[in-house]
Motif scaffolding. Sequence first.
Motif, PDB file in Angstrom:
ATOM      1  N   MET A  28       0.832  -1.210   0.000  1.00 31.71           N
ATOM      2  CA  MET A  28       0.000   0.000   0.000  1.00 31.71           C
ATOM      3  C   MET A  28       0.861   1.252   0.000  1.00 31.71           C
ATOM      4  SD  MET A  28      -3.315  -0.797   2.394  1.00 31.71           S
ATOM      5  CE  MET A  28      -2.478  -1.675   3.711  1.00 31.71           C
ATOM      6  N   LEU A  29       1.906   1.236   0.802  1.00 28.37           N
ATOM      7  CA  LEU A  29       2.808   2.383   0.844  1.00 28.37           C
ATOM      8  C   LEU A  29       3.436   2.627  -0.519  1.00 28.37           C
ATOM      9  CD1 LEU A  29       4.378   4.543   2.459  1.00 28.37           C
ATOM     10  CD2 LEU A  29       6.059   2.772   2.996  1.00 28.37           C
ATOM     11  N   MET A  30       3.960   1.575  -1.139  1.00 31.29           N
ATOM     12  CA  MET A  30       4.633   1.735  -2.417  1.00 31.29           C
ATOM     13  C   MET A  30       3.664   2.101  -3.537  1.00 31.29           C
ATOM     14  SD  MET A  30       7.785   1.659  -2.043  1.00 31.29           S
ATOM     15  CE  MET A  30       8.055   1.744  -3.807  1.00 31.29           C
ATOM     16  N   PHE A  31       2.484   1.513  -3.540  1.00 37.31           N
ATOM     17  CA  PHE A  31       1.489   1.890  -4.544  1.00 37.31           C
ATOM     18  C   PHE A  31       1.196   3.387  -4.456  1.00 37.31           C
ATOM     19  CE2 PHE A  31      -2.896   2.878  -5.620  1.00 37.31           C
ATOM     20  CZ  PHE A  31      -2.988   2.388  -6.908  1.00 37.31           C
ATOM     21  N   SER A  32       1.029   3.876  -3.252  1.00 40.87           N
ATOM     22  CA  SER A  32       0.690   5.288  -3.071  1.00 40.87           C
ATOM     23  C   SER A  32       1.853   6.209  -3.430  1.00 40.87           C
ATOM     24  CB  SER A  32       0.253   5.529  -1.624  1.00 40.87           C
ATOM     25  OG  SER A  32      -0.856   4.726  -1.296  1.00 40.87           O
ATOM     26  N   VAL A  33       3.062   5.811  -3.067  1.00 40.11           N
ATOM     27  CA  VAL A  33       4.227   6.645  -3.385  1.00 40.11           C
ATOM     28  C   VAL A  33       4.458   6.688  -4.893  1.00 40.11           C
ATOM     29  CG1 VAL A  33       6.735   6.797  -3.167  1.00 40.11           C
ATOM     30  CG2 VAL A  33       5.333   6.366  -1.149  1.00 40.11           C
ATOM     31  N   VAL A  34       4.407   5.528  -5.557  1.00 33.40           N
ATOM     32  CA  VAL A  34       4.587   5.505  -7.011  1.00 33.40           C
ATOM     33  C   VAL A  34       3.467   6.300  -7.691  1.00 33.40           C
ATOM     34  CG1 VAL A  34       4.688   4.022  -9.053  1.00 33.40           C
ATOM     35  CG2 VAL A  34       5.850   3.331  -6.946  1.00 33.40           C
ATOM     36  N   THR A  35       2.267   6.202  -7.160  1.00 28.43           N
ATOM     37  CA  THR A  35       1.152   6.987  -7.701  1.00 28.43           C
ATOM     38  C   THR A  35       1.423   8.480  -7.564  1.00 28.43           C
ATOM     39  OG1 THR A  35      -0.472   5.253  -7.258  1.00 28.43           O
ATOM     40  CG2 THR A  35      -1.295   7.504  -7.426  1.00 28.43           C
ATOM     41  N   ALA A  36       1.911   8.892  -6.403  1.00 23.52           N
ATOM     42  CA  ALA A  36       2.220  10.312  -6.202  1.00 23.52           C
ATOM     43  C   ALA A  36       3.297  10.778  -7.175  1.00 23.52           C
ATOM     44  CB  ALA A  36       2.654  10.550  -4.764  1.00 23.52           C
ATOM     45  N   VAL A  37       4.339   9.963  -7.351  1.00 24.68           N
ATOM     46  CA  VAL A  37       5.399  10.313  -8.300  1.00 24.68           C
ATOM     47  C   VAL A  37       4.841  10.422  -9.706  1.00 24.68           C
ATOM     48  CG1 VAL A  37       7.550   9.490  -9.349  1.00 24.68           C
ATOM     49  CG2 VAL A  37       7.230   9.304  -6.875  1.00 24.68           C
ATOM     50  N   ARG A  38       3.964   9.504 -10.071  1.00 23.27           N
ATOM     51  CA  ARG A  38       3.367   9.531 -11.414  1.00 23.27           C
ATOM     52  C   ARG A  38       2.615  10.838 -11.654  1.00 23.27           C
ATOM     53  NH1 ARG A  38      -0.135  10.810 -14.548  1.00 23.27           N
ATOM     54  NH2 ARG A  38      -1.594   9.546 -15.737  1.00 23.27           N
ATOM     55  N   TRP A  39       1.861  11.311 -10.664  1.00 18.67           N
ATOM     56  CA  TRP A  39       1.028  12.489 -10.876  1.00 18.67           C
ATOM     57  C   TRP A  39       1.798  13.799 -10.808  1.00 18.67           C
ATOM     58  CZ3 TRP A  39      -3.381  12.387 -13.207  1.00 18.67           C
ATOM     59  CH2 TRP A  39      -4.157  11.222 -13.178  1.00 18.67           C
ATOM     60  N   VAL A  40       2.878  13.866 -10.051  1.00 22.70           N
ATOM     61  CA  VAL A  40       3.574  15.151  -9.928  1.00 22.70           C
ATOM     62  C   VAL A  40       4.809  15.260 -10.822  1.00 22.70           C
ATOM     63  CG1 VAL A  40       2.765  15.463  -7.566  1.00 22.70           C
ATOM     64  CG2 VAL A  40       5.009  14.444  -7.957  1.00 22.70           C
ATOM     65  N   LEU A  41       5.285  14.129 -11.376  1.00 22.82           N
ATOM     66  CA  LEU A  41       6.492  14.192 -12.196  1.00 22.82           C
ATOM     67  C   LEU A  41       6.288  13.810 -13.657  1.00 22.82           C
ATOM     68  CD1 LEU A  41       9.250  12.834  -9.758  1.00 22.82           C
ATOM     69  CD2 LEU A  41       8.909  15.175 -10.558  1.00 22.82           C
ATOM     70  N   ASP A  42       5.213  13.133 -13.977  1.00 27.07           N
ATOM     71  CA  ASP A  42       4.957  12.799 -15.378  1.00 27.07           C
ATOM     72  C   ASP A  42       4.553  14.070 -16.134  1.00 27.07           C
ATOM     73  OD1 ASP A  42       4.389  11.584 -17.798  1.00 27.07           O
ATOM     74  OD2 ASP A  42       2.351  11.033 -17.184  1.00 27.07           O
ATOM     75  N   PRO A  43       5.284  14.446 -17.180  1.00 24.78           N
ATOM     76  CA  PRO A  43       4.984  15.697 -17.890  1.00 24.78           C
ATOM     77  C   PRO A  43       3.556  15.768 -18.435  1.00 24.78           C
ATOM     78  CG  PRO A  43       7.115  14.843 -18.559  1.00 24.78           C
ATOM     79  CD  PRO A  43       6.475  13.771 -17.725  1.00 24.78           C
ATOM     80  N   SER A  44       2.936  14.637 -18.725  1.00 27.58           N
ATOM     81  CA  SER A  44       1.574  14.654 -19.272  1.00 27.58           C
ATOM     82  C   SER A  44       0.502  14.786 -18.202  1.00 27.58           C
ATOM     83  CB  SER A  44       1.327  13.371 -20.072  1.00 27.58           C
ATOM     84  OG  SER A  44       1.338  12.236 -19.216  1.00 27.58           O
ATOM     85  N   SER A  45       0.895  14.761 -16.930  1.00 25.54           N
ATOM     86  CA  SER A  45      -0.077  14.852 -15.844  1.00 25.54           C
ATOM     87  C   SER A  45      -0.539  16.289 -15.642  1.00 25.54           C
ATOM     88  CB  SER A  45       0.542  14.332 -14.546  1.00 25.54           C
ATOM     89  OG  SER A  45      -0.260  14.668 -13.435  1.00 25.54           O
ATOM     90  N   PRO A  46      -1.830  16.505 -15.406  1.00 23.57           N
ATOM     91  CA  PRO A  46      -2.306  17.870 -15.135  1.00 23.57           C
ATOM     92  C   PRO A  46      -1.786  18.425 -13.814  1.00 23.57           C
ATOM     93  CG  PRO A  46      -4.057  16.263 -14.785  1.00 23.57           C
ATOM     94  CD  PRO A  46      -2.926  15.526 -15.424  1.00 23.57           C
TER      95      PRO A  46
END
Length: 273
Positions: free
Chosen positions: A41-59
């Motif tokens: 759960m911790l890793m899913f949430s951390v990777v999710t956070a990284v995906r949303w704040v660092l992926d250039p295509s993320s709003p």
Amino acid sequence: MSPGETGDTGDTGTDRPPAPARAARPGPRTRPLYEFALTAMLMFSVVTAVRWVLDPSSPLATAHLHLALVLVGAVAGTLVFGLIRSPWGRRSGAHMNPAVTFALWLLRAFPGRGVAVYAAAQLGGSVAGTVLARLAWGPAVARVGYGAVAAAPSWNGWAVFAAEAGCLLVITLVVGFFLVHPARGRWLPCALGLLVWAIVAVLGPFSGGAANPARQFGPALVSGSTATLWIYLAAPLVGAVLGAAAHRLLLRDRPLARRARRARRTRSSGRPT
């Protein structure tokens, strides 16, 4: 790590001050499973956070790495606090970090027979959480390296090693403090959550700020970026050793430690306490 469920029997250093409460024993087979689930759960949430704040295509993406890591650190710290306080966290101890489990064993607050089982569950949970994030968010997770941390180009391997070891040294001292002061144990989840946030926010742009072998294991393994994985696996363990040694030195002459030594000598001599 739950304040009342840090480990098994034994003392917290060379002088055996009392632990906050009776710790969660890993003997029941379900407790490593809780560690697996909590780490996933911790890793899913951390990777999710990284995906949303660092992926250039993320709003929600930000071009400022420091700000992004402040946000990721806030997510990680909040999760650490919440998972420690959760029912599952209270059952397993909510270590979610092989180096913390190792440190608790060195502090004599966790049984040696449970270290390898807990570590395997935590590393397995890291892989599972990373894979689940990839399934949930698709190729965007691959674009951010599956959330794997990376050191700044100006930092060589030994500088990263020292920083990651230093993080665990501090974490071990904090955990040891609460083991020695059980009346303050209710503040341990908050202290660890704030510490995780600070590590990610401050050291994230430089060493990567993992401070947890499980934090890097899953993302590095799934992404194939394993060249520096050994640093993030070994350095926290070294930090745990140094932190436990510093804990013992700091406690050696404390009144509580002296009383514990006297009580231990009394028990070993067979005299009534």
